[in-house]
Enzyme design. Sequence first.
Site, PDB file in Angstrom:
ATOM      1  N   HIS A  46       0.538  -1.268   0.132  1.00 35.09           N
ATOM      2  CA  HIS A  46       0.496  -0.164  -0.351  1.00 35.09           C
ATOM      3  C   HIS A  46       0.408   1.436   0.024  1.00 35.09           C
ATOM      4  O   HIS A  46       2.029   0.860   1.178  1.00 35.09           O
ATOM      5  CB  HIS A  46      -1.072   0.170   1.202  1.00 35.09           C
ATOM      6  CG  HIS A  46      -1.981   1.143   1.307  1.00 35.09           C
ATOM      7  ND1 HIS A  46      -1.867   2.559   1.375  1.00 35.09           N
ATOM      8  CD2 HIS A  46      -3.125   1.340   0.459  1.00 35.09           C
ATOM      9  CE1 HIS A  46      -3.060   2.991   1.020  1.00 35.09           C
ATOM     10  NE2 HIS A  46      -4.162   2.586   1.057  1.00 35.09           N
ATOM     11  N   GLU A  82      -4.183   2.099  -7.518  1.00 39.48           N
ATOM     12  CA  GLU A  82      -4.679   3.394  -6.604  1.00 39.48           C
ATOM     13  C   GLU A  82      -3.307   4.401  -7.033  1.00 39.48           C
ATOM     14  O   GLU A  82      -2.272   4.322  -6.445  1.00 39.48           O
ATOM     15  CB  GLU A  82      -4.088   2.489  -4.818  1.00 39.48           C
ATOM     16  CG  GLU A  82      -4.715   1.644  -4.435  1.00 39.48           C
ATOM     17  CD  GLU A  82      -5.732   2.076  -2.848  1.00 39.48           C
ATOM     18  OE1 GLU A  82      -6.646   2.208  -2.598  1.00 39.48           O
ATOM     19  OE2 GLU A  82      -4.183   2.265  -2.120  1.00 39.48           O
TER      20      GLU A  82
HETATM   21  P1  13P Z   1      -9.589   6.243   0.281  1.00 35.21           P
HETATM   22  O1  13P Z   1     -10.889   5.614  -0.385  1.00 35.21           O
HETATM   23  O2  13P Z   1     -10.180   6.822   1.786  1.00 35.21           O
HETATM   24  O3  13P Z   1      -9.054   7.509  -0.663  1.00 35.21           O
HETATM   25  O4  13P Z   1      -8.539   5.975   0.436  1.00 35.21           O
HETATM   26  C1  13P Z   1      -8.225   4.642  -0.844  1.00 35.21           C
HETATM   27  C2  13P Z   1      -7.061   4.128  -0.200  1.00 35.21           C
HETATM   28  O5  13P Z   1      -5.551   4.087   0.096  1.00 35.21           O
HETATM   29  C3  13P Z   1      -7.320   2.260   0.176  1.00 35.21           C
HETATM   30  O6  13P Z   1      -6.511   0.968   0.268  1.00 35.21           O
END
Ligand code: 13P
Length: 244
Positions: free
Chosen positions: A91, A161
């Site tokens: 992550h 992400e």
């Molecule tokens: P948000 O949905 O708060 O933008 O976070 C995304 C995230 O990092 C999920 O792993």
Amino acid sequence: VVANWKMYPQTLRAAKELVSATKRALTKVAGVKVVVVPPSTFLREVSKGVKNAKVSYGAQHAHFERVGAFTGEVSMQQMRDVGAAYVLVGHSERRAMGESNEETNKQVVAALGAGLKPILCVGEWDRDEDGEYLEGFARQVREGLANVPKNKLKNIIIAYEPVWAIGGEKAPEPHVVHEMVLYIHKILMEPFGKAALTIPVLYGGSVNEESARVMIDEGAVQGLLVGHVSIDAKRFAALLKSLK
Ligand code: 13P
């Protein structure tokens, strides 16, 4: 839909309420599965009890070594023992603490070895007009899955992400995500051939009850990785309902 709770909520009681609310919301939604990824101290308690086919659990991080003198760390096997079936790997909030592609790769391999499904998170920090960010992005994908045997691909999930989109209310346009899904599969065709196309890709970053549906419909993703909206029971229920 993967609910990454990050370092929330503060108490086990609140965690249990949140899981109950998610289960309640899911009774009205067909065709959606949720993976709850709470802080590890809550895992055993929230995952025990009656099995629910629509809800499973994951860990936010685990070490790649099986055992050893690693103060503060928890192993993949230990996470599995407390109820995890999935584990987030790489992550961006952990990469920001120094986690390298080499480490994410070791975690992916260790997770598979322990019988957990790794969710490898990849995403660029920001974008430049010349597209130079694509190079570092490709390395996250390629190196993250190095040494993974082809017959294990069915246990791998990738989450795109983009770091610039995390933590707000505005996800990128679905076509931006679609492009990255194609790119991820293209990168992985080299080591894995056509089997790469079967790896599911999720999208995460400011997904909310407004954007969830359109991201699935037009972003070519098979699921979502939801942060702050997943710890707000009402909003998360609305998000799940929007997917039915
Ligand atoms: P948000 O949905 O708060 O933008 O976070 C995304 C995230 O990092 C999920 O792993």
